[in-house]
Design a protein around this motif. Structure first.
Motif, PDB file in Angstrom:
ATOM      1  N   HIS A   1       0.974  -1.278  -0.037  1.00  0.00           N
ATOM      2  CA  HIS A   1       0.128  -0.060  -0.049  1.00  0.00           C
ATOM      3  C   HIS A   1       0.902   1.083   0.164  1.00  0.00           C
ATOM      4  O   HIS A   1       2.160   1.051   0.087  1.00  0.00           O
TER       5      HIS A   1
ATOM      6  N   LYS B   1      -7.074  -3.265   6.835  1.00  0.00           N
ATOM      7  CA  LYS B   1      -7.862  -3.430   5.768  1.00  0.00           C
ATOM      8  C   LYS B   1      -8.421  -1.867   5.613  1.00  0.00           C
ATOM      9  O   LYS B   1      -9.527  -1.469   5.159  1.00  0.00           O
TER      10      LYS B   1
ATOM     11  N   PRO C   1      -4.130   0.935  -1.984  1.00  0.00           N
ATOM     12  CA  PRO C   1      -3.137   0.102  -2.674  1.00  0.00           C
ATOM     13  C   PRO C   1      -2.146   0.800  -3.703  1.00  0.00           C
ATOM     14  O   PRO C   1      -2.446   1.789  -4.294  1.00  0.00           O
TER      15      PRO C   1
ATOM     16  N   GLY D   1      -3.111  -0.833  -7.210  1.00  0.00           N
ATOM     17  CA  GLY D   1      -4.330  -0.894  -7.548  1.00  0.00           C
ATOM     18  C   GLY D   1      -4.977  -0.360  -8.884  1.00  0.00           C
ATOM     19  O   GLY D   1      -4.136   0.621  -9.322  1.00  0.00           O
ATOM     20  N   THR D   2      -6.095  -0.546  -9.489  1.00  0.00           N
ATOM     21  CA  THR D   2      -6.472  -0.058 -10.618  1.00  0.00           C
ATOM     22  C   THR D   2      -6.836   1.651 -10.023  1.00  0.00           C
ATOM     23  O   THR D   2      -7.080   1.718  -8.940  1.00  0.00           O
TER      24      THR D   2
ATOM     25  N   GLU E   1      -9.539   2.844 -10.154  1.00  0.00           N
ATOM     26  CA  GLU E   1     -11.111   2.666  -9.625  1.00  0.00           C
ATOM     27  C   GLU E   1     -10.869   2.247  -8.227  1.00  0.00           C
ATOM     28  O   GLU E   1     -11.492   2.531  -7.315  1.00  0.00           O
ATOM     29  N   GLU E   2      -9.848   1.387  -7.951  1.00  0.00           N
ATOM     30  CA  GLU E   2      -9.640   0.969  -6.553  1.00  0.00           C
ATOM     31  C   GLU E   2      -9.059   2.147  -5.827  1.00  0.00           C
ATOM     32  O   GLU E   2      -9.357   2.134  -4.494  1.00  0.00           O
TER      33      GLU E   2
ATOM     34  N   LYS F   1     -11.961   4.303  -4.849  1.00  0.00           N
ATOM     35  CA  LYS F   1     -12.907   3.674  -3.798  1.00  0.00           C
ATOM     36  C   LYS F   1     -12.444   3.848  -2.425  1.00  0.00           C
ATOM     37  O   LYS F   1     -13.002   4.327  -1.436  1.00  0.00           O
ATOM     38  N   ALA F   2     -10.929   3.599  -2.498  1.00  0.00           N
ATOM     39  CA  ALA F   2     -10.267   3.703  -1.021  1.00  0.00           C
ATOM     40  C   ALA F   2     -10.354   5.085  -0.671  1.00  0.00           C
ATOM     41  O   ALA F   2     -10.648   5.370   0.391  1.00  0.00           O
TER      42      ALA F   2
END
Ligand code: ADP
Ligand code: TRP
Length: 314
Positions: free
Chosen positions: A19, A200, A204, A207-208, A210-211, A214-215
């Motif tokens: 991350h 959690k 990331p 990540g993409t 989009e990920e 979202k995060a």
């Protein structure tokens, strides 16, 4: 170019996807400085066994961490990239150092106490973890260890164990120093606690888009304050405080807009690394680890031979 004759070493556990806290806390300080030193970077897979006990997942995580190192800009021609378990010197010296320290000393380790407080089973491996890490570091006569704030005590423990060994047997082991950068010691996660694979609450690194979005959307904000402090703290990894202060002043109270700006800046920053990562093949990873294991052993074998001689097991 190596200008100092000093050694730099760090390692990450293959315990999940990296991350941005791992990147800004440990990987970036390494990437920014490693060419000035004789440098080593390790995949701490025996350490990860304290939390990952699924062979397929561990195998794939190990592979992924090496790809992440390469994508983040670590050049295998300029340092040694290796896997801890490819070099038995680590487990051997880890045992020897365990014999140097006491149970009450290890019981004070924050990382151990935190994990147990969070319900993780206190295996003997988790308990002895700091001495395996100490072995990782002193085997290479390391001068500096770039890491996040949470690793400060492990590096102090390394000095303690090496010092105790040296007082008992003569000056054999070098005592390392931590390299912890201001402002990135603890990157907050989406829930405001330290960003961590085990909570959690991560953004990331690979990540993409989009990920990432979202995060970022899930970052907690305090409605009583004008400035969303965790959004700002993460943004400050990418932009100077003068740039950010005017941006946050213009968008005062508009958390959604500020988060959108953070998503854009993060994705712009991460995109070149994502693209680099896609170019790396399995064969590249295998070659890097094969070569790294050989080069790591050339250095660590010498330290271990001196240790064995000193303790009378030669
Ligand atoms: P995690 O807590 O996600 O499992 P690790 O313990 O594997 O992370 O840490 C790997 C490296 O990344 C260490 O050097 C650690 O100090 C650094 N690191 C981890 N989380 C953060 C964070 N939130 N901020 C700064 N550095 C971090
Ligand atoms: N304990 C470190 C972490 O959780 C990983 C690690 C293992 C390490 N051995 C090391 C870090 C040696 C620096 C040097 O992140």
């Amino acid at each position: 170019m190596n200008t100092t004759n000093k050694r730099l070493l760090t390692g990450l556990q293959p315990s999940g996807d990296l991350h941005i806290g791992n990147y800004f806390g440990a990987l970036k300080p390494y990437v920014d400085t490693y060419e000035q030193y004789e440098s080593f970077i390790m995949v701490a897979d025996y350490h990860a066994l304290t939390s990952v006990q699924n062979p397929e997942i561990l195998r794939s995580n190990i592979h992924n961490v090496v790809r992440d190192y390469l994508a983040a800009g670590v050049d295998p021609a300029k340092c040694v990239i290796f896997r801890q378990s490819d070099n038995q010197d680590h487990t051997e010296l880890g045992w020897i150092l365990n014999c140097m320290v006491t149970v009450p000393f290890l019981m004070q380790a924050h990382a151990y106490k935190d994990k147990v407080a969070n319900g993780i089973e206190p295996s003997a491996g988790l308990f002895a973890y700091p001495m395996l890490q100490a072995a990782d570091i002193v085997l290479y006569e390391t001068d500096f260890v770039p890491a996040g704030e949470d690793q400060r005590q492990h590096i102090e423990y390394t000095r303690e164990a090496a010092g105790k060994f040296n007082r008992a047997y003569g000056e054999v082991l070098k005592e390392p120093k931590e390299m912890i950068l201001d402002g990135v010691g603890v990157v907050p996660g989406t829930d405001g606690r330290k960003m961590s694979k085990s909570y959690k609450n991560t953004i990331p690194l690979f990540g993409t888009p989009e990920e990432v979005e979202k995060a970022v959307k899930s970052i907690v904000t305090d409605s009583a304050s004008d400035k969303p402090e965790h959004v700002y703290a993460i943004h400050s990894l990418l932009k100077s405080s003068s740039e950010l202060d005017s941006l946050y002043e213009e968008n005062k109270g508009h958390y959604g807009d500020l988060k959108k700006l953070l998503v854009e800046d993060l994705n712009t920053f991460l995109q070149p690394m994502r693209e680099r990562r896609q170019q790396i093949t399995d064969e590249d990873v295998r070659q890097v680890l094969k070569d790294g294991a050989k080069r790591a052993k050339e250095v660590s074998n010498k330290t271990l031979a001196n240790v064995r001689l000193a303790i009378g097991i030669d």
